[in-house]
Scaffold this motif. Structure first.
Motif, short mmCIF file in Angstrom:
data_model
loop_
_atom_site.label_atom_id
_atom_site.label_comp_id
_atom_site.label_asym_id
_atom_site.label_seq_id
_atom_site.Cartn_x
_atom_site.Cartn_y
_atom_site.Cartn_z
N TYR A 30 0.84 -1.20 0.00
CA TYR A 30 0.00 0.00 0.00
C TYR A 30 0.87 1.26 0.00
CZ TYR A 30 -2.43 3.88 2.26
OH TYR A 30 -2.91 5.13 2.58
N GLY A 145 -1.08 6.00 9.34
CA GLY A 145 -2.20 6.94 9.44
C GLY A 145 -1.71 8.36 9.66
N ARG A 148 -0.06 9.59 6.45
CA ARG A 148 -1.02 9.91 5.38
C ARG A 148 -1.57 11.32 5.52
NH1 ARG A 148 -6.77 7.56 4.16
NH2 ARG A 148 -6.87 7.99 1.94
N ARG A 149 -1.72 11.78 6.77
CA ARG A 149 -2.25 13.13 7.00
C ARG A 149 -1.15 14.19 7.09
NH1 ARG A 149 -5.36 9.81 10.38
NH2 ARG A 149 -4.04 10.30 12.18
N GLU A 157 0.41 11.67 -2.55
CA GLU A 157 -0.79 11.84 -3.37
C GLU A 157 -0.50 12.67 -4.61
OE1 GLU A 157 -3.94 13.42 -1.03
OE2 GLU A 157 -3.97 11.75 0.38
N SER A 225 -7.47 2.96 -1.22
CA SER A 225 -7.77 4.37 -0.99
C SER A 225 -7.58 4.76 0.48
CB SER A 225 -9.20 4.69 -1.42
OG SER A 225 -10.14 3.92 -0.69
N ASN A 226 -7.42 3.76 1.35
CA ASN A 226 -7.21 4.03 2.77
C ASN A 226 -6.53 2.83 3.40
OD1 ASN A 226 -9.41 2.14 3.76
ND2 ASN A 226 -10.57 3.51 2.42
N LEU A 227 -6.24 2.93 4.70
CA LEU A 227 -5.52 1.86 5.40
C LEU A 227 -6.42 0.67 5.75
CD1 LEU A 227 -3.41 4.06 7.83
CD2 LEU A 227 -2.56 2.80 5.86
N PRO A 273 -14.79 3.74 0.65
CA PRO A 273 -15.55 4.70 1.47
C PRO A 273 -16.62 5.44 0.70
CG PRO A 273 -13.21 4.87 1.96
CD PRO A 273 -13.34 3.96 0.78
#
Length: 289
Positions: A30, A145, A148-149, A157, A225-227, A273
């Motif tokens: 990922y 996490g 990612r932020r 991204e 698209s996410n963890l 999501p």
């Protein structure tokens, strides 16, 4: 109740351990996919980590945490070395190059005396415990996490969306790609170290082309698209063979059919999501009407 649990754990503890390790492997790929890198080297990194940790445990008096640290550090270092020339490629060319690297690693493991050659290593100490996997997986999810932020995640991204535009914005594209490649290698290496210490035996065949594809499949099946997606994908695909065990000879065919249906009808993975949010919105609208 305790007797039931003891029986269940004795039968399925390997499956539970495998879910945690496979979740780490899915998260390792990922990281590279989040940066737009289609790398198939994670099985090789897992193998390097597994053999490194196993050899340290079998031939030295060093502790298990030290073995796991080395299992993560060596693949990360190798990823940095091979990543400098390799990451100039992209798409299918990068996939082919990293696949070639994986084959080189397998052949080396196959021919070295210290790795046990074709027979691999047997008698690896059973040091992995359930809490080791839970703690390390939780730490990986927390760190990824946060990343990612962070500025790193936003850079990933941007690179994935448009590498040229990201470079024009001043993002160090080569540096971030190399970081993602090394981080993915470190996570896969730790997963390999944990795996080696609960399977008792490892061999070169455990880290071949099929395993690289399996790791990619787990991440894509769950969604990247996410963890949650890679973790869910690893959990489902690890449990699926056990759930389908009553079907015996048809198990692999049903497994393949499920994968095909997911690819056709859930192209963003089982954990999407946007699709989930849209589903709940439609359900609320029906209740209101």
């Amino acid at each position: 109740m305790l007797d039931w649990w003891d029986g269940f754990w004795a039968t399925y503890n390997t499956v539970v351990y495998s879910i945690g390790v496979n979740a780490m492997l899915a998260l390792s790929i990922y990281v590279t996919l989040a940066c737009g890198l289609l790398s198939l080297a994670n099985a090789a990194f897992m193998g390097i980590g597994a053999y490194t940790a196993a050899l340290i445990s079998m031939q030295t008096g060093l502790s298990f945490p030290v073995a796991l640290a080395a299992a993560g550090a060596l693949p990360a270092l190798i990823a940095l070395v091979i990543g400098i020339p390799t990451l100039r490629l992209s798409g299918v060319y990068l996939a082919m190059a990293t696949l070639g690297f994986g084959e080189v690693v397998r052949i080396i493991l196959l021919n070295l005396d210290i790795t046990g050659g074709p027979m691999g290593l047997n008698g690896i100490p059973l040091k992995t415990e359930f809490w080791h996997i839970v703690l390390i997986l939780a730490a990986i999810l927390y760190l990824l996490g946060r990343m990612r932020r962070s500025r790193i995640g936003r850079a990933f991204e941007a690179i994935k969306a448009d590498e040229v535009a990201a470079q024009l914005m001043g993002i160090n594209v080569a540096g971030y790609k190399l970081f993602a490649f090394a981080l993915g290698g470190a996570i896969a290496g730790v997963a390999g170290g944990l795996n080696a210490h609960y399977t008792f035996t490892i061999g070169p065949g455990n880290y071949a082309f099929e395993n690289a594809v399996d790791i990619l499949t787990m991440a894509v099946f769950g969604g990247i698209s996410n963890l949650i997606g890679p973790t869910a994908g690893a959990t489902i695909l690890t449990l699926l063979p056990e759930i389908l065990r009553p079907f015996k000879d048809f198990r692999l065919a049903i497994n393949g059919l499920i994968l095909i249906l997911v690819v056709l009808y859930l192209p963003n993975g089982v954990w999407d999501p946007r699709r989930i949010h849209a589903f709940w919105q439609r359900r609320k609208a029906r209740k209101v009407s």
